[in-house]
Scaffold this active site. Structure first.
Site, short mmCIF file in Angstrom:
data_model
loop_
_atom_site.label_atom_id
_atom_site.label_comp_id
_atom_site.label_asym_id
_atom_site.label_seq_id
_atom_site.Cartn_x
_atom_site.Cartn_y
_atom_site.Cartn_z
N GLN A 43 2.93 -13.71 -2.54
CA GLN A 43 0.99 -13.78 -2.24
C GLN A 43 0.73 -14.18 -3.40
OE1 GLN A 43 -0.26 -9.33 -1.60
NE2 GLN A 43 1.32 -9.23 -2.74
N ASP A 98 -1.32 -1.51 -8.46
CA ASP A 98 -2.32 -1.59 -9.40
C ASP A 98 -1.59 0.03 -9.98
OD1 ASP A 98 -3.92 0.10 -7.99
OD2 ASP A 98 -5.03 -1.39 -7.69
N GLU A 118 6.29 0.41 -2.74
CA GLU A 118 5.37 -1.31 -2.82
C GLU A 118 5.92 -2.37 -3.01
OE1 GLU A 118 2.10 -2.94 -4.26
OE2 GLU A 118 3.18 -4.21 -3.28
N ASP A 172 -2.23 2.67 0.74
CA ASP A 172 -3.53 2.01 0.07
C ASP A 172 -2.94 0.29 -0.34
OD1 ASP A 172 -5.09 1.37 -2.32
OD2 ASP A 172 -3.85 2.16 -4.29
N ASP A 175 -5.07 -6.62 2.49
CA ASP A 175 -5.86 -6.89 3.43
C ASP A 175 -4.74 -7.55 4.88
OD1 ASP A 175 -7.89 -5.67 2.64
OD2 ASP A 175 -9.50 -7.59 2.79
N1 SAM Z 1 -7.39 -1.34 -3.59
C1 SAM Z 1 -7.30 -2.17 -3.04
C2 SAM Z 1 -8.36 -2.70 -2.38
O1 SAM Z 1 -8.22 -2.25 -1.12
O2 SAM Z 1 -8.34 -4.05 -2.45
C3 SAM Z 1 -5.18 -2.02 -2.54
C4 SAM Z 1 -4.77 -2.13 -3.84
S1 SAM Z 1 -3.72 -1.98 -4.38
C5 SAM Z 1 -3.35 -3.94 -5.00
C6 SAM Z 1 -2.73 -2.96 -2.59
C7 SAM Z 1 -1.22 -3.52 -2.59
O3 SAM Z 1 -1.00 -3.38 -1.65
C8 SAM Z 1 -0.88 -4.42 -3.18
O4 SAM Z 1 0.35 -4.40 -4.55
C9 SAM Z 1 0.95 -5.28 -2.25
O5 SAM Z 1 1.57 -5.80 -2.86
C10 SAM Z 1 0.82 -3.41 -1.67
N2 SAM Z 1 1.35 -4.07 -0.07
C11 SAM Z 1 0.76 -5.06 0.49
N3 SAM Z 1 1.44 -4.41 1.76
C12 SAM Z 1 2.69 -4.85 1.36
C13 SAM Z 1 3.69 -3.97 1.92
N4 SAM Z 1 3.96 -4.27 3.70
N5 SAM Z 1 4.59 -2.52 1.44
C14 SAM Z 1 4.25 -2.15 0.61
N6 SAM Z 1 3.18 -2.65 -0.14
C15 SAM Z 1 2.28 -4.00 0.31
#
Ligand code: SAM
Length: 298
Positions: A43, A98, A118, A172, A175
């Site tokens: 990303q 995060d 993650e 968590d 999108d």
């Molecule tokens: N609070 C946030 C929001 O709703 O906007 C979410 C925050 S957290 C940073 C989201 C995390 O999900 C990111 O670090 C992203 O890399 C992770 N993520 C996305 N797709 C994923 C996957 N397929 N497996 C594991 N983690 C994933």
């Protein structure tokens, strides 16, 4: 690749714009300094210091958190399922790079282990550098970190023995337009159910709220109900998410369980460490305005 410019920043303002998800509307924050911009394997990652909301993390153009209001999201997505459960011991967090959700989960003394899955280690590293208040529990002894795709992890976890399954699973994720796409589909809810103990609780961020795309929330709720006998939409208020709020979906297997009623009360000491969550706001977060309630819950 690292650069100091970003498509979403113009004339000193960061704009969150999405013609697909919120046409004709944008959220803007004034930028003091761009701290980091790169494209990881998964990303586009931007970290900037805003003039009034502290440090902000942005993935694929969408705000993930700002230092000023992150607790409103982290506390609700962590404590709603944890206080819905009588005695949560084993917790799984999918995404959450995060660190904010893990910080909240380890506040529960009774939790014995937290596994966080993650996909993008760059997010974890950047949070440790620029958002230390959020990633403060990333070295906690109860935490096991897996760097892999959460969907794949859950597929493997469906082979777990009953006693290895989880009491609470928190999605968590970012999108559905990026690496988190699979988390909003029926197969994912099925995988969550397979990895959950019979009396377990799951929660996921919906990426929507009643003002942005209420039909998406309705469809997601129906998707969840096609797997879980009990699924409810609730929400939290977060000024730096477009429209100021975010829907969450909570599910469990028993139709008799009232997810709106916490099973435990935070101790006096726990309450002192909570800025947003309390048992009253837990229950209130499930109360939707009439038009939204009629559409989503029929
Ligand atoms: N609070 C946030 C929001 O709703 O906007 C979410 C925050 S957290 C940073 C989201 C995390 O999900 C990111 O670090 C992203 O890399 C992770 N993520 C996305 N797709 C994923 C996957 N397929 N497996 C594991 N983690 C994933």
């Amino acid at each position: 690749m690292t650069s100091k410019v970003h498509d979403c920043i113009k004339d000193g303002w960061f704009y969150e714009v999405s013609d697909e998800h919120f046409p004709g509307q944008a959220l803007a924050l004034r930028v003091e300094e761009v701290l980091h911009h790169s494209k990881s394997e998964f990303q586009d990652i931007l970290v900037f210091r805003s003039t009034n909301h502290g440090v902000v993390l942005v993935l694929d153009g969408i705000i993930q958190c700002s230092e000023r209001d992150e607790f409103a999201y982290q506390e609700m997505i962590a404590h709603i399922p944890l206080y819905c459960h009588k005695n949560p011991k084993k917790v799984l967090v999918i995404g959450g790079g995060d660190g904010g959700v893990v910080r909240e989960v380890v506040k529960h003394e009774g939790v014995e282990s937290v596994t966080m899955v993650e996909i993008d280690k760059t997010v974890i590293e950047l949070a440790e550098k620029y958002l230390p208040g959020m990633s403060s529990a990333m070295n906690h002894p109860k935490l096991t970190l897996k760097l892999c795709d959460g969907f794949k992890f859950l597929k493997d976890a469906s082979q777990l023995e009953e006693n290895e399954k989880f009491d609470v699973i928190i999605t968590d994720s970012s999108d559905p337009d990026g690496p988190a796409e699979a988390f909003f589909q029926t197969e994912y809810f099925q995988l969550l159910q397979d990895a959950l103990k019979p009396d377990g609780i799951v929660i996921a961020q919906t990426s929507e709220n009643v003002w942005l795309d209420i039909n998406y929330l309705k469809n997601l709720s129906q998707t969840a109900k096609s797997v879980f006998r009990n699924a409810r939409i609730c929400y939290t208020t977060v000024p730096t998410y477009t429209s100021g709020q975010l829907g969450l979906i909570v599910c469990c297997n028993s139709p008799e369980t009232d997810l709106t009623i916490p099973q435990r009360e935070p101790t006096k000491e726990e309450l002192e460490n909570l800025k947003y969550y309390n048992n009253q706001i837990h229950t209130a977060s499930f109360v939707l305005p009439n038009w939204a309630d009629n559409l989503i819950n029929g």
